[in-house]
Write an enzyme that holds these catalytic residues in place. Sequence first.
Site, PDB file in Angstrom:
ATOM      1  CE  LYS A 178       3.277   1.299   5.970  1.00 53.07           C
ATOM      2  NZ  LYS A 178       2.618   0.805   4.746  1.00 53.07           N
ATOM      3  NE  ARG A 227       4.198  -7.215  11.963  1.00 51.87           N
ATOM      4  CZ  ARG A 227       3.280  -6.258  11.945  1.00 51.87           C
ATOM      5  NH1 ARG A 227       2.033  -6.534  12.296  1.00 51.87           N
ATOM      6  NH2 ARG A 227       3.593  -5.039  11.586  1.00 51.87           N
ATOM      7  CD  GLU A 240      -2.636  -1.170   2.623  1.00 50.43           C
ATOM      8  OE1 GLU A 240      -3.602  -0.400   2.730  1.00 50.43           O
ATOM      9  OE2 GLU A 240      -2.262  -1.935   3.524  1.00 50.43           O
TER      10      GLU A 240
END
Length: 278
Positions: A249, A239, A2
């Site tokens: 983020k 992750r 994204e």
Amino acid sequence: PEPNGYLHLGHAKSVNLNYGVAKEFGGVTNMRFDDTNPVKEDQEYVDSIMEDVRWLVSGATDGADPWNGEVRHASDYFETFYEAAKYLISQDLAYVEELNAEEMREYRGTLKEAGRNSPHRDRPKEESLDLFERMRAGEFEDGSMCLRAKIDMSSANMNMRDPALYRIRRATHVMTGDKWLIYPMYDYAHCLSDALEGITHSLCTLEFEDHRPLYDWVVDKVLDSGLIKARPRQTEFSRLNLQYTVLSKRKLIQLVEEKHVSGWSDPRMPTLSGVRRR
């Protein structure tokens, strides 16, 4: 990815895994930006992500493009997503919702309590189709309506309790400008993009494991429309987390916006561009 921020050290694992698995098994990796939320996306992020991927895979920010063919965008398929949504409505698999966000949360239930059907869940499909087309035409205000999948409000998986597929959002999009007034949700667009591109294996981190049943549901239902031909599969991996290092983020954006650092490429940042400078 994204395009709503710079890549950080956690993304490095994902990038190398995607390209490494494809190389090991004689496949290719597509570069697609899942640009479904114009409010948070920016061309600066697109450019930085491509530079970082080139650096990781090809060895230089201006090196050869390591991805398969042209750069792709979910927005390339917006018209197909829209037609797929109309197909789901026609099959009584989706409906237009008029509850507000707070009411939807209330009806959704909890991890211990089943949700309740919306009062709009059983509206005639012809009415939902008409409302959906008028949503696109801009007749309704942002947040006044959304399109939801009709799955199971009693499902133990919260993601399957009639998730939203489309919302009204008046925002200028980097790629499509002001053409669209409705935008697909990430979970809906991601799986259909994979199917349209003929992706065989969609690799993502473990927080999306609970989203896989929705991924499969959308693909299986839309396959019957003829709009897509392939049936991709989603596989999750753990992750990368680092001790004493912020990889959120949202928090990294906060550091930049509040000017605690000089920018995303500040050498103190755990971004790939910051690491390069360091």
